[in-house]
Every structure is written in C-alpha cells, then in structure tokens.
Motif scaffolding. Structure first.
Motif, PDB file in Angstrom:
ATOM      1  N   GLU A 149      56.297  57.591  50.945  1.00 47.26           N
ATOM      2  CA  GLU A 149      55.661  57.203  49.688  1.00 47.26           C
ATOM      3  C   GLU A 149      56.392  56.065  48.990  1.00 47.26           C
ATOM      4  OE1 GLU A 149      55.492  60.933  47.665  1.00 47.26           O
ATOM      5  OE2 GLU A 149      53.599  61.537  48.618  1.00 47.26           O
ATOM      6  N   ASP A 150      57.635  55.779  49.426  1.00 44.51           N
ATOM      7  CA  ASP A 150      58.389  54.679  48.815  1.00 44.51           C
ATOM      8  C   ASP A 150      58.253  53.371  49.590  1.00 44.51           C
ATOM      9  OD1 ASP A 150      59.890  55.167  51.086  1.00 44.51           O
ATOM     10  OD2 ASP A 150      61.812  55.290  50.050  1.00 44.51           O
ATOM     11  N   VAL A 151      57.364  53.317  50.575  1.00 46.37           N
ATOM     12  CA  VAL A 151      57.265  52.131  51.420  1.00 46.37           C
ATOM     13  C   VAL A 151      56.838  50.910  50.612  1.00 46.37           C
ATOM     14  CG1 VAL A 151      54.840  52.318  52.138  1.00 46.37           C
ATOM     15  CG2 VAL A 151      56.527  51.366  53.716  1.00 46.37           C
ATOM     16  N   GLN A 152      57.379  49.764  50.973  1.00 43.69           N
ATOM     17  CA  GLN A 152      57.015  48.492  50.357  1.00 43.69           C
ATOM     18  C   GLN A 152      56.857  47.456  51.466  1.00 43.69           C
ATOM     19  OE1 GLN A 152      56.457  47.755  47.053  1.00 43.69           O
ATOM     20  NE2 GLN A 152      56.702  49.916  46.536  1.00 43.69           N
ATOM     21  N   PHE A 153      55.611  47.224  51.891  1.00 42.77           N
ATOM     22  CA  PHE A 153      55.333  46.170  52.859  1.00 42.77           C
ATOM     23  C   PHE A 153      55.255  44.830  52.131  1.00 42.77           C
ATOM     24  CE2 PHE A 153      53.128  49.764  55.087  1.00 42.77           C
ATOM     25  CZ  PHE A 153      53.872  49.743  56.260  1.00 42.77           C
ATOM     26  N   ALA A 154      55.747  43.778  52.763  1.00 45.39           N
ATOM     27  CA  ALA A 154      55.597  42.429  52.202  1.00 45.39           C
ATOM     28  C   ALA A 154      55.732  41.412  53.317  1.00 45.39           C
ATOM     29  CB  ALA A 154      56.633  42.157  51.114  1.00 45.39           C
ATOM     30  N   MET A 155      54.856  40.400  53.289  1.00 47.43           N
ATOM     31  CA  MET A 155      54.903  39.321  54.262  1.00 47.43           C
ATOM     32  C   MET A 155      55.422  38.084  53.533  1.00 47.43           C
ATOM     33  SD  MET A 155      54.137  39.418  57.531  1.00 47.43           S
ATOM     34  CE  MET A 155      52.630  40.300  57.971  1.00 47.43           C
ATOM     35  N   LYS A 156      56.723  37.830  53.645  1.00 43.08           N
ATOM     36  CA  LYS A 156      57.378  36.808  52.842  1.00 43.08           C
ATOM     37  C   LYS A 156      57.453  35.437  53.507  1.00 43.08           C
ATOM     38  CE  LYS A 156      58.610  39.157  49.141  1.00 43.08           C
ATOM     39  NZ  LYS A 156      58.095  38.788  47.799  1.00 43.08           N
ATOM     40  N   TYR A 178      40.021  39.633  56.712  1.00 42.46           N
ATOM     41  CA  TYR A 178      40.578  38.284  56.512  1.00 42.46           C
ATOM     42  C   TYR A 178      41.019  38.028  55.076  1.00 42.46           C
ATOM     43  CZ  TYR A 178      40.308  33.340  55.272  1.00 42.46           C
ATOM     44  OH  TYR A 178      40.557  32.113  54.731  1.00 42.46           O
ATOM     45  N   ALA A 179      40.168  38.347  54.106  1.00 42.19           N
ATOM     46  CA  ALA A 179      40.461  37.979  52.723  1.00 42.19           C
ATOM     47  C   ALA A 179      41.719  38.681  52.218  1.00 42.19           C
ATOM     48  CB  ALA A 179      39.272  38.309  51.829  1.00 42.19           C
ATOM     49  N   ARG A 180      41.829  39.975  52.468  1.00 40.83           N
ATOM     50  CA  ARG A 180      43.013  40.697  51.996  1.00 40.83           C
ATOM     51  C   ARG A 180      44.250  40.270  52.781  1.00 40.83           C
ATOM     52  NH1 ARG A 180      43.556  45.331  48.817  1.00 40.83           N
ATOM     53  NH2 ARG A 180      41.304  45.655  48.949  1.00 40.83           N
ATOM     54  N   ALA A 181      44.094  40.023  54.080  1.00 39.03           N
ATOM     55  CA  ALA A 181      45.235  39.563  54.869  1.00 39.03           C
ATOM     56  C   ALA A 181      45.765  38.233  54.346  1.00 39.03           C
ATOM     57  CB  ALA A 181      44.845  39.447  56.340  1.00 39.03           C
ATOM     58  N   LEU A 182      44.849  37.314  54.035  1.00 40.78           N
ATOM     59  CA  LEU A 182      45.256  36.019  53.488  1.00 40.78           C
ATOM     60  C   LEU A 182      45.981  36.195  52.164  1.00 40.78           C
ATOM     61  CD1 LEU A 182      45.295  32.936  53.437  1.00 40.78           C
ATOM     62  CD2 LEU A 182      42.995  32.998  52.450  1.00 40.78           C
ATOM     63  N   GLU A 183      45.444  37.042  51.317  1.00 36.40           N
ATOM     64  CA  GLU A 183      46.063  37.265  50.003  1.00 36.40           C
ATOM     65  C   GLU A 183      47.444  37.883  50.134  1.00 36.40           C
ATOM     66  OE1 GLU A 183      46.994  40.195  46.835  1.00 36.40           O
ATOM     67  OE2 GLU A 183      45.609  40.776  48.420  1.00 36.40           O
ATOM     68  N   ILE A 184      47.598  38.854  51.022  1.00 36.82           N
ATOM     69  CA  ILE A 184      48.897  39.494  51.228  1.00 36.82           C
ATOM     70  C   ILE A 184      49.921  38.487  51.745  1.00 36.82           C
ATOM     71  CG2 ILE A 184      50.129  41.137  52.719  1.00 36.82           C
ATOM     72  CD1 ILE A 184      47.663  42.976  52.453  1.00 36.82           C
ATOM     73  N   CYS A 185      49.519  37.664  52.701  1.00 38.39           N
ATOM     74  CA  CYS A 185      50.447  36.697  53.303  1.00 38.39           C
ATOM     75  C   CYS A 185      50.753  35.536  52.355  1.00 38.39           C
ATOM     76  CB  CYS A 185      49.878  36.158  54.606  1.00 38.39           C
ATOM     77  SG  CYS A 185      49.795  37.368  55.943  1.00 38.39           S
ATOM     78  N   ALA A 186      49.728  35.009  51.705  1.00 41.11           N
ATOM     79  CA  ALA A 186      49.916  33.812  50.881  1.00 41.11           C
ATOM     80  C   ALA A 186      50.683  34.097  49.596  1.00 41.11           C
ATOM     81  CB  ALA A 186      48.561  33.179  50.552  1.00 41.11           C
ATOM     82  N   THR A 187      50.555  35.305  49.068  1.00 39.87           N
ATOM     83  CA  THR A 187      51.275  35.644  47.840  1.00 39.87           C
ATOM     84  C   THR A 187      52.624  36.293  48.105  1.00 39.87           C
ATOM     85  OG1 THR A 187      50.297  37.864  47.648  1.00 39.87           O
ATOM     86  CG2 THR A 187      49.073  36.026  46.647  1.00 39.87           C
ATOM     87  N   GLY A 188      52.776  36.924  49.272  1.00 36.61           N
ATOM     88  CA  GLY A 188      54.018  37.615  49.575  1.00 36.61           C
ATOM     89  C   GLY A 188      54.232  38.872  48.757  1.00 36.61           C
ATOM     90  N   ARG A 189      53.183  39.364  48.128  1.00 38.73           N
ATOM     91  CA  ARG A 189      53.322  40.522  47.231  1.00 38.73           C
ATOM     92  C   ARG A 189      53.610  41.798  48.023  1.00 38.73           C
ATOM     93  NH1 ARG A 189      49.183  44.155  47.161  1.00 38.73           N
ATOM     94  NH2 ARG A 189      47.147  43.510  47.990  1.00 38.73           N
ATOM     95  N   ARG A 190      54.030  42.824  47.308  1.00 38.70           N
ATOM     96  CA  ARG A 190      54.335  44.100  47.926  1.00 38.70           C
ATOM     97  C   ARG A 190      53.082  44.967  48.034  1.00 38.70           C
ATOM     98  NH1 ARG A 190      60.152  45.928  45.207  1.00 38.70           N
ATOM     99  NH2 ARG A 190      61.327  44.079  45.879  1.00 38.70           N
TER     100      ARG A 190
END
Length: 266
Positions: A149-156, A178-190
């Motif tokens: 439950e404490d996991v934090q994925f991020a694509m930095k 695609y849209a969520r993958a792009l957002e996760i990668c481009a923002t680097g958010r957790r």
C-alpha cells in the motif's frame, strides 16, 4: 535446494545486488542492496540477464522481490557523472560512441528486462516503496504485480531529458492506455497503490507486512494449474492485442485442439 548453478556465479550476482533462490518450480529473484535502495547499475543488469539464462527448465514461476523499504530507486545516478562507476562505461562516454555501439549497449541493458515475459514461465513482481525509473520498468517487465500500500511508481526519465528505454513503454501503454501512459511518463508524477490497482498497473495491493505472503500465495496459485495449459493460455492472451476477433477465435481453437490431444495422449 538442489541446483546446478555454480557458487561463483551466485556470489558474483549477489555482489551486483541480486540473489537467486530456487524452490522446485519457483525461482525467487531478490534485489539485495537495500542500503542503496536497490539502485540499478549495469552490473545488476548483467546479473539479472545471466539469471534469466541460467534458470533451469523446470522453473514455472519467477518471483521478483526486493529487500528494504524500496523496491528500486532507479538508476544509480553515478552513471551520469564524469567519474561514473568504476569499471563501467558511463553515459557521457556512451554518448560519444557510434550509433551502432550505443544501440548495442542499450540492447545489452534491456536483456535484464526481457526474459520475464518469456512463454515458458509466469513472472510476478512484489513491489514496495519506491519503484522509480528503471525500478518501475523492472516491475513492468513482469507479467503480474502485487504491490504494498506504500508503493510509489514514477517514470522519471523524461524529467531528466531522457526516455524510458528499458522495455517499459510497451507494457505501460498496454496496461493503462496511451493517454495515461504519456501523462505518467511526461510528468514523472507518482502513482500510488490505489491508482495502480484501478488502472491495471497492479493486480492487488496489500499492507506492506503482507506483501511477501501475498506474492507467495499468487505464485502457489499459478503453480497449481497444469503447466502446458498455463503456457497455452499465456500465449493466447499475449497475442490477443495483435489479432482480430476472428483470428483470436482461430487461435483459441488451435490451442484447445493441442490441449485436448495432449490430455488424450495423442
């Protein structure tokens, strides 16, 4: 535990931050450098690739886990410095190499991430704490993910001026679109546990102190079905995205014919 893998190989892998334990049809691969939050290096990637090549053919399930509070904090940042990591070619040196040399180097790194989805086994990642960059991509390399439950994925990578190049973009896009993958990668958010489960990044989230048991339970469930049936089912599902509805129907018929004949001893 009985294995043909030389002790010298096991020692070298552990020095690179990876340990292999074999338990019958289950292989447990552990990132074992918790003091450095399991930061990844080319030596670790070579060890992971070598483990994939060395697994006995009897292994049906590969469980990837990590010691410490973080699954993997990502790439060792020393690779970006002029000093680099002793004995390794740093990224600044790689940038000055030829196109062919650079391509070959990255391809060799990717070998640590490719074998987890091969046809003859099912892989499960047990992920806690930070899984950043290369750590996120290593979790994505597996077929299934159980998370704390404490996991934090991020694509930095994009935030650093790079791209994710360790095989993570394909499974990420397949899982979340695609849209969520792009957002996760481009923002680097957790991405936390709740979102990971809701979007398909994770199969299940459990309290941190239950992660190891939950991953083992999933491995046991995977081992309970006949191996040939699991292999055929995995192949059907892996290929479904590239087939039309009618092509998938035909693939199902062909796979079932093989299973029926095998069960009938024909």
């Amino acid at each position: 535990m009985t294995t043909h893998i030389p002790d010298a190989d096991r020692t070298a892998w552990e020095q690179a931050g990876v340990r292999l334990d074999l338990d019958g049809e289950l292989a447990v691969v552990t990132l074992c450098d918790p003091k450095r939050r399991n930061a990844q290096t080319p030596a670790m990637w070579r060890a992971l690739a070598a483990i994939g090549r060395a697994l006995p053919g009897t292994v049906r399930v590969a469980l990837l886990q990590a010691e410490g509070s973080s699954f993997s904090a990502g790439l060792d940042r020393a690779m970006f410095t002029p000093e680099g990591i002793p004995g390794e070619t740093g990224f600044l040196q790689l940038a000055a190499s030829t196109d062919a040399e650079l391509d070959e180097a990255i391809a060799s790194y990717q070998e640590a991430f490719t074998w987890w989805r091969r046809a003859d086994l099912v892989s499960v990642a047990a992920v806690q704490g930070h899984a950043v960059g290369a750590g996120f991509q290593l979790a994505l390399a597996c077929d299934l993910r159980v998370v704390a439950e404490d996991v934090q994925f991020a694509m930095k990578e994009t935030s650093l001026g790079l791209v994710p190049d360790l095989t993570g973009t394909k499974p990420l896009t397949d899982l979340v679109g695609y849209a969520r993958a792009l957002e996760i990668c481009a923002t680097g958010r957790r991405v936390g546990a709740e979102e990971a489960v809701a979007t398909g990044l994770a199969n299940v989230a459990v309290p941190a102190d239950e992660l190891a048991a939950a991953a083992r339970d999933l491995a046991a469930a995977l081992l309970s079905a006949p191996r040939s049936a699991v292999i055929e089912t995995k192949a059907l599902l892996q290929g479904a995205g590239g087939r039309s509805y009618d092509q998938q129907r035909a693939a199902e018929r062909q796979a079932q014919a093989r299973r029926l004949r095998d069960l009938a001893g024909m």
